[in-house]
Design a protein around this motif. Structure first.
Motif, PDB file in Angstrom:
ATOM      1  N   ALA A   1      58.519  54.667 -76.099  1.00 42.41           N
ATOM      2  CA  ALA A   1      58.657  53.651 -75.055  1.00 42.41           C
ATOM      3  C   ALA A   1      58.554  54.270 -73.664  1.00 42.41           C
ATOM      4  CB  ALA A   1      59.982  52.910 -75.209  1.00 42.41           C
ATOM      5  N   LEU A   2      59.282  55.362 -73.438  1.00 44.79           N
ATOM      6  CA  LEU A   2      59.230  56.018 -72.135  1.00 44.79           C
ATOM      7  C   LEU A   2      57.860  56.627 -71.864  1.00 44.79           C
ATOM      8  CD1 LEU A   2      62.699  57.777 -71.786  1.00 44.79           C
ATOM      9  CD2 LEU A   2      61.929  55.632 -70.774  1.00 44.79           C
ATOM     10  N   SER A   3      57.222  57.147 -72.905  1.00 46.17           N
ATOM     11  CA  SER A   3      55.894  57.745 -72.728  1.00 46.17           C
ATOM     12  C   SER A   3      54.870  56.701 -72.291  1.00 46.17           C
ATOM     13  CB  SER A   3      55.438  58.410 -74.025  1.00 46.17           C
ATOM     14  OG  SER A   3      56.272  59.490 -74.364  1.00 46.17           O
ATOM     15  N   VAL A   4      54.905  55.527 -72.917  1.00 40.91           N
ATOM     16  CA  VAL A   4      53.971  54.464 -72.548  1.00 40.91           C
ATOM     17  C   VAL A   4      54.165  54.062 -71.085  1.00 40.91           C
ATOM     18  CG1 VAL A   4      53.358  52.049 -72.957  1.00 40.91           C
ATOM     19  CG2 VAL A   4      53.705  53.591 -74.889  1.00 40.91           C
ATOM     20  N   ILE A   5      55.422  53.872 -70.686  1.00 42.46           N
ATOM     21  CA  ILE A   5      55.714  53.481 -69.303  1.00 42.46           C
ATOM     22  C   ILE A   5      55.298  54.578 -68.336  1.00 42.46           C
ATOM     23  CG2 ILE A   5      57.554  52.922 -67.675  1.00 42.46           C
ATOM     24  CD1 ILE A   5      59.070  51.692 -70.062  1.00 42.46           C
ATOM     25  N   ALA A   6      55.639  55.821 -68.664  1.00 44.85           N
ATOM     26  CA  ALA A   6      55.355  56.933 -67.754  1.00 44.85           C
ATOM     27  C   ALA A   6      53.854  57.164 -67.600  1.00 44.85           C
ATOM     28  CB  ALA A   6      56.032  58.210 -68.265  1.00 44.85           C
ATOM     29  N   VAL A   7      53.118  57.128 -68.706  1.00 40.14           N
ATOM     30  CA  VAL A   7      51.670  57.369 -68.636  1.00 40.14           C
ATOM     31  C   VAL A   7      50.982  56.275 -67.820  1.00 40.14           C
ATOM     32  CG1 VAL A   7      49.550  57.424 -69.991  1.00 40.14           C
ATOM     33  CG2 VAL A   7      51.538  58.740 -70.742  1.00 40.14           C
ATOM     34  N   TYR A   8      51.305  55.030 -68.122  1.00 37.29           N
ATOM     35  CA  TYR A   8      50.677  53.929 -67.377  1.00 37.29           C
ATOM     36  C   TYR A   8      51.002  54.036 -65.886  1.00 37.29           C
ATOM     37  CZ  TYR A   8      49.689  49.415 -65.386  1.00 37.29           C
ATOM     38  OH  TYR A   8      49.211  48.426 -64.556  1.00 37.29           O
ATOM     39  N   THR A   9      52.284  54.211 -65.560  1.00 37.68           N
ATOM     40  CA  THR A   9      52.695  54.250 -64.158  1.00 37.68           C
ATOM     41  C   THR A   9      52.061  55.426 -63.432  1.00 37.68           C
ATOM     42  OG1 THR A   9      54.803  53.201 -64.740  1.00 37.68           O
ATOM     43  CG2 THR A   9      54.678  54.304 -62.614  1.00 37.68           C
ATOM     44  N   PHE A  10      52.088  56.598 -64.052  1.00 42.84           N
ATOM     45  CA  PHE A  10      51.526  57.783 -63.401  1.00 42.84           C
ATOM     46  C   PHE A  10      50.019  57.619 -63.157  1.00 42.84           C
ATOM     47  CE2 PHE A  10      49.342  61.878 -63.694  1.00 42.84           C
ATOM     48  CZ  PHE A  10      49.938  62.546 -62.633  1.00 42.84           C
ATOM     49  N   MET A  11      49.300  57.141 -64.165  1.00 45.04           N
ATOM     50  CA  MET A  11      47.860  56.999 -64.010  1.00 45.04           C
ATOM     51  C   MET A  11      47.511  55.969 -62.930  1.00 45.04           C
ATOM     52  SD  MET A  11      46.707  59.290 -65.909  1.00 45.04           S
ATOM     53  CE  MET A  11      45.006  58.897 -65.499  1.00 45.04           C
ATOM     54  N   GLU A  12      48.275  54.901 -62.882  1.00 47.41           N
ATOM     55  CA  GLU A  12      48.023  53.884 -61.862  1.00 47.41           C
ATOM     56  C   GLU A  12      48.271  54.426 -60.462  1.00 47.41           C
ATOM     57  OE1 GLU A  12      47.219  50.067 -61.913  1.00 47.41           O
ATOM     58  OE2 GLU A  12      46.040  51.406 -63.162  1.00 47.41           O
ATOM     59  N   VAL A  13      49.407  55.069 -60.275  1.00 44.84           N
ATOM     60  CA  VAL A  13      49.778  55.549 -58.948  1.00 44.84           C
ATOM     61  C   VAL A  13      48.893  56.721 -58.522  1.00 44.84           C
ATOM     62  CG1 VAL A  13      51.630  56.572 -57.563  1.00 44.84           C
ATOM     63  CG2 VAL A  13      52.138  54.723 -59.169  1.00 44.84           C
ATOM     64  N   ALA A  14      48.655  57.653 -59.440  1.00 43.68           N
ATOM     65  CA  ALA A  14      47.867  58.838 -59.103  1.00 43.68           C
ATOM     66  C   ALA A  14      46.421  58.500 -58.758  1.00 43.68           C
ATOM     67  CB  ALA A  14      47.911  59.844 -60.254  1.00 43.68           C
ATOM     68  N   THR A  15      45.873  57.475 -59.404  1.00 47.02           N
ATOM     69  CA  THR A  15      44.467  57.125 -59.166  1.00 47.02           C
ATOM     70  C   THR A  15      44.300  55.865 -58.326  1.00 47.02           C
ATOM     71  OG1 THR A  15      44.293  55.772 -61.180  1.00 47.02           O
ATOM     72  CG2 THR A  15      43.872  58.131 -61.404  1.00 47.02           C
TER      73      THR A  15
ATOM     74  N   TYR B   1      59.734  45.781 -64.588  1.00 52.19           N
ATOM     75  CA  TYR B   1      60.221  47.083 -65.029  1.00 52.19           C
ATOM     76  C   TYR B   1      61.662  47.028 -65.542  1.00 52.19           C
ATOM     77  CZ  TYR B   1      56.235  50.028 -63.966  1.00 52.19           C
ATOM     78  OH  TYR B   1      55.004  50.640 -64.000  1.00 52.19           O
ATOM     79  N   GLN B   2      62.435  46.042 -65.123  1.00 54.08           N
ATOM     80  CA  GLN B   2      63.764  45.865 -65.701  1.00 54.08           C
ATOM     81  C   GLN B   2      63.687  45.457 -67.169  1.00 54.08           C
ATOM     82  OE1 GLN B   2      67.198  46.141 -64.166  1.00 54.08           O
ATOM     83  NE2 GLN B   2      65.756  47.557 -63.226  1.00 54.08           N
ATOM     84  N   LEU B   3      62.633  44.731 -67.521  1.00 49.98           N
ATOM     85  CA  LEU B   3      62.522  44.167 -68.867  1.00 49.98           C
ATOM     86  C   LEU B   3      61.627  44.970 -69.809  1.00 49.98           C
ATOM     87  CD1 LEU B   3      62.064  40.457 -67.742  1.00 49.98           C
ATOM     88  CD2 LEU B   3      64.072  41.372 -68.921  1.00 49.98           C
ATOM     89  N   ILE B   4      60.570  45.579 -69.275  1.00 47.17           N
ATOM     90  CA  ILE B   4      59.542  46.143 -70.144  1.00 47.17           C
ATOM     91  C   ILE B   4      60.056  47.329 -70.953  1.00 47.17           C
ATOM     92  CG2 ILE B   4      58.582  47.733 -68.426  1.00 47.17           C
ATOM     93  CD1 ILE B   4      56.654  45.653 -71.080  1.00 47.17           C
ATOM     94  N   GLY B   5      60.959  48.129 -70.385  1.00 46.14           N
ATOM     95  CA  GLY B   5      61.477  49.269 -71.127  1.00 46.14           C
ATOM     96  C   GLY B   5      62.226  48.838 -72.373  1.00 46.14           C
ATOM     97  N   LEU B   6      63.093  47.833 -72.217  1.00 45.90           N
ATOM     98  CA  LEU B   6      63.848  47.330 -73.360  1.00 45.90           C
ATOM     99  C   LEU B   6      62.923  46.667 -74.377  1.00 45.90           C
ATOM    100  CD1 LEU B   6      66.654  47.058 -74.515  1.00 45.90           C
ATOM    101  CD2 LEU B   6      66.950  44.948 -73.191  1.00 45.90           C
ATOM    102  N   ALA B   7      61.902  45.941 -73.883  1.00 49.65           N
ATOM    103  CA  ALA B   7      60.946  45.299 -74.794  1.00 49.65           C
ATOM    104  C   ALA B   7      60.156  46.341 -75.578  1.00 49.65           C
ATOM    105  CB  ALA B   7      60.004  44.398 -74.002  1.00 49.65           C
ATOM    106  N   LEU B   8      59.664  47.384 -74.909  1.00 50.49           N
ATOM    107  CA  LEU B   8      58.901  48.420 -75.603  1.00 50.49           C
ATOM    108  C   LEU B   8      59.779  49.217 -76.564  1.00 50.49           C
ATOM    109  CD1 LEU B   8      56.555  49.789 -72.788  1.00 50.49           C
ATOM    110  CD2 LEU B   8      55.950  48.330 -74.725  1.00 50.49           C
ATOM    111  N   LEU B   9      61.038  49.386 -76.210  1.00 45.65           N
ATOM    112  CA  LEU B   9      61.959  50.046 -77.128  1.00 45.65           C
ATOM    113  C   LEU B   9      62.061  49.259 -78.429  1.00 45.65           C
ATOM    114  CD1 LEU B   9      63.937  52.447 -77.353  1.00 45.65           C
ATOM    115  CD2 LEU B   9      65.711  50.949 -76.426  1.00 45.65           C
ATOM    116  N   GLY B  10      62.063  47.932 -78.318  1.00 50.65           N
ATOM    117  CA  GLY B  10      62.085  47.104 -79.509  1.00 50.65           C
ATOM    118  C   GLY B  10      60.772  47.142 -80.271  1.00 50.65           C
TER     119      GLY B  10
END
Length: 210
Positions: free
Chosen positions: A151-165, A134-143
């Protein structure tokens, strides 16, 4: 690099981001309260630890994404990339140390609440890889996308769906542990995906800046 220079960089970042700079630390405080509530309402020892994985660790990558978003403003990359190229490794290290310390304090809080029966060496190894990811993926997706919002939407959707389900919603790579690993495969697969994600993120960041 001396302490005065490091302190100057953090001070500059605080002025640049304003109130946004403090958002991760507010979330860490909320995590402590949420872990205490979950511990009081459930006998499941792994549940408060899930708060660290699903909320605290993802938010730990906040600063770098927001600090580097200006590089992808229209027409800014050609003019600014030389500056960010000189600073990117230093920025990655100093924020990894800062947020790594915060995550360590949260783990200590979980130990104080639940004890250490869930905190095995493999679980700690997984947490370390998850933190690096998670330290690296945000900067990588921003690129990759050239857009803070995407970039934030991709991280947030994946994380939320994983944790919620609890990792049951989609047949995509699962990175989190929602219970103590029952066998080596249940631990090996998330660590394998995390390792692949870290390598790809490092490659893309390198591609962007060198």
């Amino acid at each position: 690099m001396d302490k005065k220079t490091i302190a100057h960089h953090f001070s500059f970042d605080r002025r640049l981001l304003g109130r946004l700079y403090w958002f991760p630390f507010l979330v860490y405080g909320l995590c402590v309260g949420l872990m205490a509530v979950l511990s009081a309402r459930s006998d499941e020892p792994f549940l408060p630890y899930t708060v660290i994985q699903g909320i605290a660790v993802p938010i730990a990558g906040w600063h770098l994404v927001f600090l580097y978003r200006h590089l992808y403003d229209e027409g800014a990359k050609d003019a600014l990339v030389w500056h960010y190229r000189k600073a990117v490794v230093f920025d990655l290290v100093r924020y990894a140390v800062l947020h790594g310390g915060c995550i360590a304090l949260l783990v200590a809080a979980v130990i104080g609440i639940q004890g250490t029966m869930f905190l095995t060496a493999p679980v700690l190894g997984h947490l370390f890889l998850l933190f690096l990811f998670y330290q690296l993926i945000g900067l990588a997706l921003l690129g990759v996308f050239g857009s803070l919002d995407v970039a934030l939407s991709v991280i947030a959707v994946y994380t939320f769906m994983e944790v919620a389900t609890q990792g049951t919603f989609m047949p995509w790579p699962h990175l989190f542990l929602f219970q103590a690993p029952a066998d080596s495969l249940s631990l090996l697969l998330p660590m394998m995906w995390l390792g692949a994600g870290i390598v790809l993120s490092v490659w893309w960041i390198g591609r962007e800046f060198w």
